[in-house]
Design a protein around this motif. Structure first.
Motif, PDB file in Angstrom:
ATOM      1  N   GLU A  81       0.864  -1.333   0.240  1.00  0.00           N
ATOM      2  CA  GLU A  81       0.616   0.221  -0.069  1.00  0.00           C
ATOM      3  C   GLU A  81       1.129   1.755  -0.198  1.00  0.00           C
ATOM      4  OE1 GLU A  81      -3.978   0.879   0.536  1.00  0.00           O
ATOM      5  OE2 GLU A  81      -2.848   0.216  -0.560  1.00  0.00           O
ATOM      6  N   LEU A  82       1.918   1.177   0.502  1.00  0.00           N
ATOM      7  CA  LEU A  82       2.810   2.375   0.915  1.00  0.00           C
ATOM      8  C   LEU A  82       3.332   2.458  -0.477  1.00  0.00           C
ATOM      9  CD1 LEU A  82       4.268   4.643   2.159  1.00  0.00           C
ATOM     10  CD2 LEU A  82       6.135   2.749   3.242  1.00  0.00           C
ATOM     11  N   ILE A  83       3.917   1.379  -0.940  1.00  0.00           N
ATOM     12  CA  ILE A  83       4.591   1.628  -2.781  1.00  0.00           C
ATOM     13  C   ILE A  83       3.234   2.548  -3.960  1.00  0.00           C
ATOM     14  CG2 ILE A  83       5.039   0.281  -4.938  1.00  0.00           C
ATOM     15  CD1 ILE A  83       6.964  -1.859  -2.911  1.00  0.00           C
ATOM     16  N   ASN A  84       2.012   1.497  -3.471  1.00  0.00           N
ATOM     17  CA  ASN A  84       0.572   2.690  -4.375  1.00  0.00           C
ATOM     18  C   ASN A  84       0.558   3.773  -3.743  1.00  0.00           C
ATOM     19  OD1 ASN A  84       0.155   0.459  -5.707  1.00  0.00           O
ATOM     20  ND2 ASN A  84      -1.117  -0.769  -4.433  1.00  0.00           N
ATOM     21  N   ALA A  85       0.781   4.073  -2.951  1.00  0.00           N
ATOM     22  CA  ALA A  85       0.901   5.306  -3.004  1.00  0.00           C
ATOM     23  C   ALA A  85       1.926   6.761  -2.788  1.00  0.00           C
ATOM     24  CB  ALA A  85       0.729   5.902  -0.859  1.00  0.00           C
ATOM     25  N   VAL A  86       2.883   5.931  -2.966  1.00  0.00           N
ATOM     26  CA  VAL A  86       4.254   7.379  -3.427  1.00  0.00           C
ATOM     27  C   VAL A  86       4.422   7.332  -5.154  1.00  0.00           C
ATOM     28  CG1 VAL A  86       6.335   6.893  -3.439  1.00  0.00           C
ATOM     29  CG2 VAL A  86       5.466   6.212  -1.363  1.00  0.00           C
ATOM     30  N   PHE A  87       3.501   5.740  -5.671  1.00  0.00           N
ATOM     31  CA  PHE A  87       4.205   5.732  -6.748  1.00  0.00           C
ATOM     32  C   PHE A  87       3.148   5.345  -8.211  1.00  0.00           C
ATOM     33  CE2 PHE A  87       8.045   3.710  -4.817  1.00  0.00           C
ATOM     34  CZ  PHE A  87       8.747   4.503  -5.941  1.00  0.00           C
ATOM     35  N   ALA A 113      -0.300   6.886  -7.256  1.00  0.00           N
ATOM     36  CA  ALA A 113      -1.967   6.917  -6.722  1.00  0.00           C
ATOM     37  C   ALA A 113      -2.191   8.012  -7.467  1.00  0.00           C
ATOM     38  CB  ALA A 113      -1.488   8.218  -5.586  1.00  0.00           C
ATOM     39  N   ALA A 114      -1.159   8.540  -9.176  1.00  0.00           N
ATOM     40  CA  ALA A 114      -2.168   9.263  -9.733  1.00  0.00           C
ATOM     41  C   ALA A 114      -2.989   8.579 -10.713  1.00  0.00           C
ATOM     42  CB  ALA A 114      -0.884   9.824 -10.739  1.00  0.00           C
ATOM     43  N   TYR A 115      -3.122   6.899 -10.501  1.00  0.00           N
ATOM     44  CA  TYR A 115      -4.003   6.531 -11.397  1.00  0.00           C
ATOM     45  C   TYR A 115      -5.573   6.345 -10.463  1.00  0.00           C
ATOM     46  CZ  TYR A 115      -0.277   4.572 -14.543  1.00  0.00           C
ATOM     47  OH  TYR A 115       0.269   5.040 -15.077  1.00  0.00           O
TER      48      TYR A 115
END
Length: 636
Positions: free
Chosen positions: A52-58, A60-62
């Motif tokens: 989830e941390l990786i999703n939030a950093v890399f 989120a624009a999606y």
């Protein structure tokens, strides 16, 4: 910066001021600017919110999750997220069956046809997320196959993976995953290594002894709702605690602070509770509290998707993103700037030396030609004969350089042999025999110590040979400078200390691995073979890097000598041609004097332009270093 370096290189080439050694240094720097990466390893037990941390950093624009981040085991295989402009956006997957073969993971990277490739549509979030689901795919195998793959241990049944109703064992479908995407942080050279939980890490020894220790930073993710659990402590002690003596920087992310957001508590009380958690975590892991960050990856992702600035601030996700930029990417940028300044300085010195030689020869030729004013053809012919004799004498004395080169190359061949595969194999022979013996390997630590002592001895021999080569060339260059007015400089050889430090880091990671309950696993032939392959692969990588630096140093020295020999031969040719033209045509003397004066003025302008170009680069480097703490922002 890369473009400015290219402009300088192209200009030096146009002015014929770039010898082979300088060209090689420039190519090496350009390649480093394009390929040099900084790796951040994300390490956590399952269900700590790492994905989830990786999703939030890399991602989120999606507007949605891209990496699988459901409860339980999601990242079943180690996954690297990076950017290579030579490849399209894609996901590459290495089948788990490759564990049964003899190649190390590092070697499999050089066999692209063995990876399953899935092209990514970066404009289609659903396709992207669907493709990423593959990293969590599993397959079911017999206990014997699971044992051979390294996932089933009869002596440690509590750590074995789930078994279905048919008695089959759940194992990851893939051994390793590589994701290639053009995210702003990734384009700046960041590589993210997303590792699975403790049991999966232990099944792939190369993660522990190679990939994680080589990472420039490690992010250890914990849950604020659970604190530091027993399995968290196992990961920390067994895989991360020893990194304090290496170059890696360790950070702890205390994730899921939103679980502490209690509507019955005041904001001040919640902040105090989060701070207590940070302090307690820092004490437990024996870290400075500044290296423990508390945040909510889920709320940070939600805030970015909704465009909620207040929630984003409360999530403290931006603090983590600034850390990635300032301390991780900033460190990479500082190293590259230092490399640029070093190479630009060398190019400047080399070009300035060449121009100095050319201008000195013009001055000598000008004086020589002015002395011919009012002289008859006999005097002019005698001068031509004298210059031709000088050229013949120079050619004869320059031939003695071949003797020095012969001795130089003989020593270099010894160095190259010491850095070859046979030398590594010989140094680790006792350890190889020990690791391949069946049963418990009680003397393995001693064998490791012997092996690394042998490798350090090899680097010591190389340092001695480097010193011998340097001393020999220094004496030879000094003689040539005296006899022919050259400006040769024997630059110091590469320092082997960095490679000794790299070996020490590899040794630490292996010894730590042997001391954390893996002696039983080490008794298994296939496991100890994997460990040995990982070791040899890593040592070979260190030695190949040392070999590359030595070859560059050698080429720089040889090219410097070749360049000044070539310049002197050209100068003799120009002097003889000028005298011939004076002999053949009346008025040729004054014309040649005017040409020489014009050439001298040209080289003065070239020198001024060189100084201006290098000043611009140096000034740009200084500005870039000041801004290293604030690199290109990530996508919001």
């Amino acid at each position: 910066m890369g473009l400015r370096v290219k402009v300088l290189g192209d200009w030096l080439r146009e002015q014929d001021l770039l010898d082979d050694g300088a060209e090689e240094r420039l190519l090496s720097l350009s390649e480093r600017l394009q390929t040099d990466k900084v790796m951040v390893a994300f390490v956590a037990e399952f269900s700590r919110g790492k994905s989830e941390l990786i999703n939030a950093v890399f991602f989120a624009a999606y507007g949605r999750r891209i990496m699988p981040a459901s409860a339980g085991r999601t990242t079943m295989c180690p996954t690297e997220l990076g950017y290579d402009p030579a490849l399209p956006p894609c996901l590459r997957l290495l089948p788990i069956e490759t564990r049964l073969e003899s190649k190390a993971l590092l070697e499999w990277r050089l066999v692209p046809e063995q990876w399953t490739r899935v092209d990514l549509d970066v404009d289609n979030p659903d396709q992207l997320a669907g493709a990423m689901e593959k990293v969590s795919e599993v397959r079911y195998v017999s206990q014997d196959e699971a044992r051979a793959l390294g996932f089933w241990h009869d002596e440690q049944p509590e750590d074995n993976p789930p078994v279905n109703a048919q008695g089959l064992v759940e194992v990851p479908r893939w051994r390793h995953a590589l994701i290639n995407m053009a995210h702003p942080l990734l384009k700046q050279g960041l590589v993210v290594l997303d590792t699975p939980g403790l049991n999966a890490i232990g099944a792939e020894p190369e993660l522990t002894v190679s990939l994680i220790p080589q990472a420039q930073a490690v992010v250890f993710v914990l849950g604020a709702d659970t604190g530091v659990t027993r399995s968290d402590m196992s990961i920390w002690r067994e895989h991360l605690a020893t990194l304090q003596s290496s170059s890696a920087t360790r950070f702890v992310v205390l994730n899921k602070i939103d679980t502490l957001w209690d509507e019955l508590s005041t904001p001040a009380q919640i902040r105090a509770q989060v701070e207590r958690q940070r302090q307690e975590t820092a004490r437990t892991l024996d870290l400075p509290v500044e290296q423990v960050l508390a945040l909510s990856a889920q709320k940070g992702l939600l805030a970015k998707v909704r465009g909620d600035g207040m929630l984003l601030s409360e999530s403290h996700l931006p603090d983590f993103e600034r850390l990635l930029g300032a301390q991780v990417l900033g460190a990479r940028q500082a190293m590259l700037i230092s490399a640029i300044d070093n190479v630009v300085g060398q190019l400047n010195e080399q070009a300035a030396r060449t121009m100095s030689v050319r201008r000195r020869e013009l001055t000598e030729q000008l004086s020589e030609l002015k002395g011919l004013r009012g002289k008859n053809q006999t005097v002019i012919r005698q001068m031509r004969l004298r210059v031709e004799r000088e050229k013949a004498e120079f050619d004869g004395s320059a031939a003695s350089v071949l003797t020095v080169r012969s001795a130089h190359m003989k020593l270099l061949r010894e160095v190259f042999k010491l850095l070859g595969s046979a030398s590594i194999k010989q140094s680790l022979a006792e350890l190889s025999v020990m690791l391949r013996e069946p049963g418990l390997k009680l003397g393995v630590k001693k064998a490791y110590a012997t092996g690394f002592d042998n490798l350090r001895g090899v680097l010591g021999q190389i340092q001695s040979l480097e010193t011998e080569i340097h001393n020999m060339l220094t004496a030879s260059f000094r003689q040539l400078n005296t006899e022919h007015g050259f400006s040769l400089q024997a630059t110091p050889p590469p320092d082997t200390q960095r490679f000794l430090d790299d070996l020490a880091a590899v040794e630490r990671s292996h010894l730590q691995y042997l001391g954390v309950g893996n002696m039983v696993q080490l008794a298994r032939k296939e496991f100890s073979e994997k460990l040995l392959r990982a070791l040899v692969s890593r040592v070979r990588s260190i030695f190949e890097t040392a070999l590359g630096e030595l070859e560059l140093w050698n080429k720089s020295l040889s090219s410097q000598l070749d360049s000044q020999l070539r310049e002197r031969r050209k100068a003799f040719g120009r002097r003889i041609e000028a005298i011939r033209r004076i002999q053949d045509a009346a008025g040729g003397l004054d014309g040649r004097i005017d040409e020489i004066n014009a050439l001298d003025a040209h080289w003065q302008q070239v020198q001024a332009r060189l100084d201006a170009l290098t000043r611009e680069l140096t000034a740009h480097s200084a500005l870039a270093e000041q801004g290293a703490a604030q690199p290109e922002p990530a996508e919001a």
